[in-house]
Design a protein around this motif. Sequence first.
Motif, mmCIF file in Angstrom:
data_model
loop_
_atom_site.group_PDB
_atom_site.id
_atom_site.type_symbol
_atom_site.label_atom_id
_atom_site.label_comp_id
_atom_site.label_asym_id
_atom_site.label_seq_id
_atom_site.Cartn_x
_atom_site.Cartn_y
_atom_site.Cartn_z
ATOM 1 N N CYS A 76 -13.125 9.314 -1.043
ATOM 2 C CA CYS A 76 -11.777 8.764 -0.884
ATOM 3 C C CYS A 76 -10.934 8.973 -2.142
ATOM 4 C CB CYS A 76 -11.855 7.285 -0.533
ATOM 5 S SG CYS A 76 -12.411 6.251 -1.887
ATOM 6 N N GLY A 132 0.338 9.488 -0.888
ATOM 7 C CA GLY A 132 -0.543 9.385 0.271
ATOM 8 C C GLY A 132 -1.989 9.565 -0.121
ATOM 9 N N ALA A 134 0.792 3.965 -2.965
ATOM 10 C CA ALA A 134 0.194 5.253 -2.598
ATOM 11 C C ALA A 134 1.310 6.236 -2.287
ATOM 12 C CB ALA A 134 -0.723 5.079 -1.405
ATOM 13 N N LEU A 161 1.756 1.886 8.247
ATOM 14 C CA LEU A 161 1.698 2.765 7.081
ATOM 15 C C LEU A 161 2.348 4.107 7.378
ATOM 16 C CD1 LEU A 161 -1.973 2.147 5.910
ATOM 17 C CD2 LEU A 161 0.104 1.271 4.849
ATOM 18 N N GLN A 162 2.715 4.808 6.325
ATOM 19 C CA GLN A 162 3.258 6.154 6.488
ATOM 20 C C GLN A 162 2.167 7.085 6.993
ATOM 21 O OE1 GLN A 162 4.796 7.291 2.688
ATOM 22 N NE2 GLN A 162 6.625 6.028 2.881
ATOM 23 N N PHE A 203 -7.791 6.133 1.797
ATOM 24 C CA PHE A 203 -8.189 4.961 1.043
ATOM 25 C C PHE A 203 -9.299 4.215 1.768
ATOM 26 C CE2 PHE A 203 -3.888 5.985 -0.109
ATOM 27 C CZ PHE A 203 -3.970 6.011 -1.491
ATOM 28 N N ASN A 229 1.135 9.863 5.856
ATOM 29 C CA ASN A 229 0.306 10.519 4.839
ATOM 30 C C ASN A 229 -0.724 9.579 4.221
ATOM 31 O OD1 ASN A 229 2.085 8.940 3.391
ATOM 32 N ND2 ASN A 229 2.567 10.516 1.886
ATOM 33 N N VAL A 230 -0.810 8.339 4.717
ATOM 34 C CA VAL A 230 -1.788 7.369 4.235
ATOM 35 C C VAL A 230 -2.804 7.107 5.343
ATOM 36 C CG1 VAL A 230 -2.147 5.017 3.408
ATOM 37 C CG2 VAL A 230 -0.104 6.277 2.705
ATOM 38 N N ILE A 273 0.844 -1.201 0.000
ATOM 39 C CA ILE A 273 0.000 0.000 0.000
ATOM 40 C C ILE A 273 0.873 1.242 0.000
ATOM 41 C CG2 ILE A 273 -1.645 1.367 1.353
ATOM 42 C CD1 ILE A 273 -2.855 -1.319 2.286
ATOM 43 N N THR A 274 1.893 1.250 0.836
ATOM 44 C CA THR A 274 2.798 2.402 0.911
ATOM 45 C C THR A 274 3.477 2.651 -0.427
ATOM 46 O OG1 THR A 274 3.194 2.012 3.256
ATOM 47 C CG2 THR A 274 4.830 3.320 2.084
#
Length: 141
Positions: free
Chosen positions: A104, A54, A51, A79-80, A57, A82-83, A47-48
């Motif tokens: 989203c 970011g 995305a 996750l980061q 989601f 920004n996500v 995902i990271t």
Amino acid sequence: GYYLLGTFPRRRKGKPLAGMDRFLERKEGVSGKLNVEEACRIVAMNITNLAKDGGVFLVTGTVDTEKLQELTRAILPQLQENVALMVGEDMNVTASTLEALAECDGVILVEERDRSLRAGVRKECESVEVLGKRVVGYVVV
């Protein structure tokens, strides 16, 4: 045509055709050696990587809401910053998920191995496509 973000190991049960199940799992690329924590890390990293900029989601699918929430709780800390993830019940039967879909940046579909029906998944994909949203990928539980 979507990217597989990760699969979670199947819970073992003593079945008469367990050997055949193991053979099919190897063909699917699902190893019995993978544990849940490592599967969560793989999904979070995918995902990271997908995305990069970011965003927010929507995590949805034809699985139970408890499974969606459990998966999201396990992945979110990895996750980061920004996500962001938000959970939505099956959009085929829940209007509030369709509202969240409009807000989203992308969608992560979560489907259950041997349970999710192709017609239901296809209907989800059509709803996502109509709103011009991007399916980041899917997770098989």
